[in-house]
Design a protein around this motif. Structure first.
Motif, short mmCIF file in Angstrom:
data_model
loop_
_atom_site.label_atom_id
_atom_site.label_comp_id
_atom_site.label_asym_id
_atom_site.label_seq_id
_atom_site.Cartn_x
_atom_site.Cartn_y
_atom_site.Cartn_z
N SER A 1 17.57 79.18 77.36
CA SER A 1 17.99 78.05 78.49
C SER A 1 18.14 76.74 77.81
N ASP A 2 18.84 76.18 78.71
CA ASP A 2 18.97 74.58 78.76
C ASP A 2 17.81 74.08 79.37
N ARG A 3 17.33 72.85 78.34
CA ARG A 3 15.96 72.23 79.12
C ARG A 3 15.98 71.60 80.12
N PHE A 4 17.08 71.03 80.42
CA PHE A 4 17.39 70.68 82.28
C PHE A 4 17.50 71.74 82.91
N GLY A 5 18.40 73.13 82.90
CA GLY A 5 18.88 73.94 83.71
C GLY A 5 20.20 73.71 83.62
N GLY A 6 20.75 72.66 83.02
CA GLY A 6 22.05 73.02 82.37
C GLY A 6 23.35 72.20 83.57
N GLY A 7 22.22 71.47 83.93
CA GLY A 7 22.52 70.58 85.20
C GLY A 7 22.28 70.63 86.71
N SER A 8 22.89 70.15 87.41
CA SER A 8 22.15 70.27 88.84
C SER A 8 23.44 69.91 89.76
N VAL A 9 23.21 70.48 90.69
CA VAL A 9 23.57 69.82 92.19
C VAL A 9 22.80 69.52 93.87
N MET A 10 22.82 68.18 93.64
CA MET A 10 22.53 68.13 95.16
C MET A 10 22.76 68.14 96.41
N VAL A 11 22.10 68.94 97.21
CA VAL A 11 22.81 69.45 98.61
C VAL A 11 22.14 68.44 100.23
N TRP A 12 22.74 68.38 100.91
CA TRP A 12 22.28 68.23 102.20
C TRP A 12 22.59 69.17 103.57
N ALA A 13 22.01 69.33 104.10
CA ALA A 13 22.20 70.43 105.69
C ALA A 13 21.51 70.00 106.74
N GLY A 14 21.83 70.84 107.67
CA GLY A 14 20.89 70.69 109.29
C GLY A 14 21.19 71.52 110.03
N ILE A 15 20.59 72.67 110.24
CA ILE A 15 20.61 73.61 111.05
C ILE A 15 19.60 73.68 112.59
N CYS A 16 20.27 73.69 113.99
CA CYS A 16 19.65 74.35 115.17
C CYS A 16 19.67 75.44 115.38
N HIS A 17 19.44 75.88 116.68
CA HIS A 17 19.52 77.65 117.26
C HIS A 17 21.32 78.14 117.10
N ASP A 18 21.74 76.61 118.11
CA ASP A 18 23.03 77.52 118.24
C ASP A 18 24.07 76.93 117.18
N GLY A 19 23.81 76.53 115.83
CA GLY A 19 24.47 75.99 114.78
C GLY A 19 23.73 75.33 113.89
N ARG A 20 24.91 74.51 112.89
CA ARG A 20 24.60 74.47 111.85
C ARG A 20 26.01 72.89 111.07
N THR A 21 25.28 72.24 110.60
CA THR A 21 26.28 71.12 110.31
C THR A 21 26.77 71.87 109.09
N GLN A 22 27.72 70.92 108.65
CA GLN A 22 28.46 71.19 107.17
C GLN A 22 27.30 70.88 106.04
N LEU A 23 27.87 71.62 105.19
CA LEU A 23 26.39 71.49 103.37
C LEU A 23 27.67 70.53 103.15
N LYS A 24 26.66 68.99 102.86
CA LYS A 24 27.01 67.82 102.29
C LYS A 24 26.81 67.89 100.83
N ILE A 25 27.39 67.91 99.83
CA ILE A 25 27.08 67.71 98.59
C ILE A 25 26.75 66.31 98.30
N VAL A 26 26.10 65.68 97.97
CA VAL A 26 25.37 64.75 97.14
C VAL A 26 25.98 63.97 95.97
N GLN A 27 26.64 63.34 95.64
CA GLN A 27 27.30 62.46 94.38
C GLN A 27 25.68 61.34 94.13
N GLY A 28 25.79 61.59 92.79
CA GLY A 28 24.69 60.57 92.44
C GLY A 28 23.15 60.46 92.93
N THR A 29 22.23 59.34 92.94
CA THR A 29 21.46 59.30 93.79
C THR A 29 21.33 58.78 95.60
#
Length: 339
Positions: free
Chosen positions: A182-210
């Protein structure tokens, strides 16, 4: 002389009942004559050829000491059986083992389990969580349906929950086939943001950097949250947690200037947010793909694809659990819940 196995005992009884002498049967099985004689006596007395129940090895702890062991582990749930064994002498000051402690605890209904990992809740956090849940425990589903829940999450390319098992023989511990690399730091990672509500959802936003406050405003609030709420005539309330980038002044000013209502949120309360369970579902879907991602770009593509494939009914069930979540927090007096 060897002991008679159970099937040999049945054969010996049959041979005696067929007319053979005890000595002849004993010579056939290479045992003493008294063994066959006692076998027949036991058969006449009990009707069975099994061994009589034995008392077993004497217990090294008394009932009072057993209660004391149980009390120690009820007072300190994280103490190990070995630590308790080192501190607790048995009868006649005989040293007891950790396995003895575990047996006594199992007899009293206590078994070692993996602890649930949760945030550190101080008294002020519990008080705020309890007050928040009490104020909203009577909200109906119609109210929760008009809230846009949002959050960020991070997904690693190499996932491990520490539960891998390997089948190996003695001496094969360090062979290549039995070592999980196994890689000590998980081989890299991806940060995402999203929102949900009862009648829909937002797009899945890929967050670059901090993700800082300015990036949160320019990359998420302005291009995603604001249009999403405008499409619904600002009928929804926006929810996000108390991360620093969320409560920064530039973000608060943007929300106020655009008349976006924000749901107050208690600190350290991931169990109250239904989107947390959606991240778990998204991670499972990515891991169970026929061809798991091998690069960060493949991970990004897989996250976006699986996000769009999650049924809306699943999101609706999560939002429908909000009243139960509030009730659970109230029942726990602001403490940890099963959510």
């Amino acid at each position: 002389m060897p002991r008679l196995r159970q099937n040999d005992r049945e054969r010996a009884v049959g041979m005696v009942q067929a007319g053979m002498t005890h000595q002849a049967v004993a010579d056939h099985f290479n045992v003493s004559r008294i063994t066959i004689s006692r076998l027949m006596i036991r058969l006449r007395q009990t009707g069975r050829t099994n061994d009589r129940p034995r008392n077993g090895r004497p217990r090294v702890t008394s009932q009072r000491q057993d209660r004391h062991l149980r009390l120690i582990h009820l007072r300190n749930r994280m103490i190990t059986a070995e630590d308790t064994a080192r501190r607790t002498p048995g009868l006649a000051n005989v040293r007891i083992s950790g396995q003895t402690v575990r047996r006594r605890l199992r007899e009293s209904g206590l078994r070692a389990r993996r602890p649930v990992v949760g945030p550190i809740l101080k008294q002020r956090h519990r008080t705020a969580r309890l007050a928040w849940a009490r104020a909203r425990r009577r909200w109906r589903l119609h109210t929760w349906q008009h809230i846009l829940f949002s959050d960020e999450s991070r997904f690693s390319l190499r996932f491990s929950d520490g539960r891998y098992r390997v089948y190996r023989r003695r001496g094969e511990r360090f062979t290549d086939q039995c070592v999980y690399e196994s890689d000590r730091f998980g081989g890299g990672s991806v940060m995402v943001w999203a929102g949900i509500c009862h009648d829909g959802r937002t797009q899945l936003k890929i967050v670059q950097g901090t993700l800082n406050a300015v990036k949160y405003r320019d990359d998420i609030l302005d291009p995603i949250v604001l249009p999403f709420l405008q499409q619904r005539n600002f009928d929804h309330v926006f929810q996000h947690d108390n991360a620093r980038c969320h409560v920064a002044r530039v973000c608060q000013d943007f929300l106020n200037q655009n008349h976006i209502r924000v749901l107050p949120w208690p600190a350290l309360s991931p169990d109250l947010s239904p989107i947390e369970h959606l991240w778990d579902e998204l991670g499972r879907r990515v891991r169970h793909r026929q061809n798991p991602p091998e690069t960060l770009q493949e991970l990004r593509d897989a996250l976006v694809h699986e996000w769009n494939n999650i049924p809306q009914a699943f999101i609706q069930r999560l939002i429908g659990s909000m009243r139960r979540r509030c009730e659970a927090v109230v029942a726990a007096r602001g403490g940890h819940t099963r959510y």
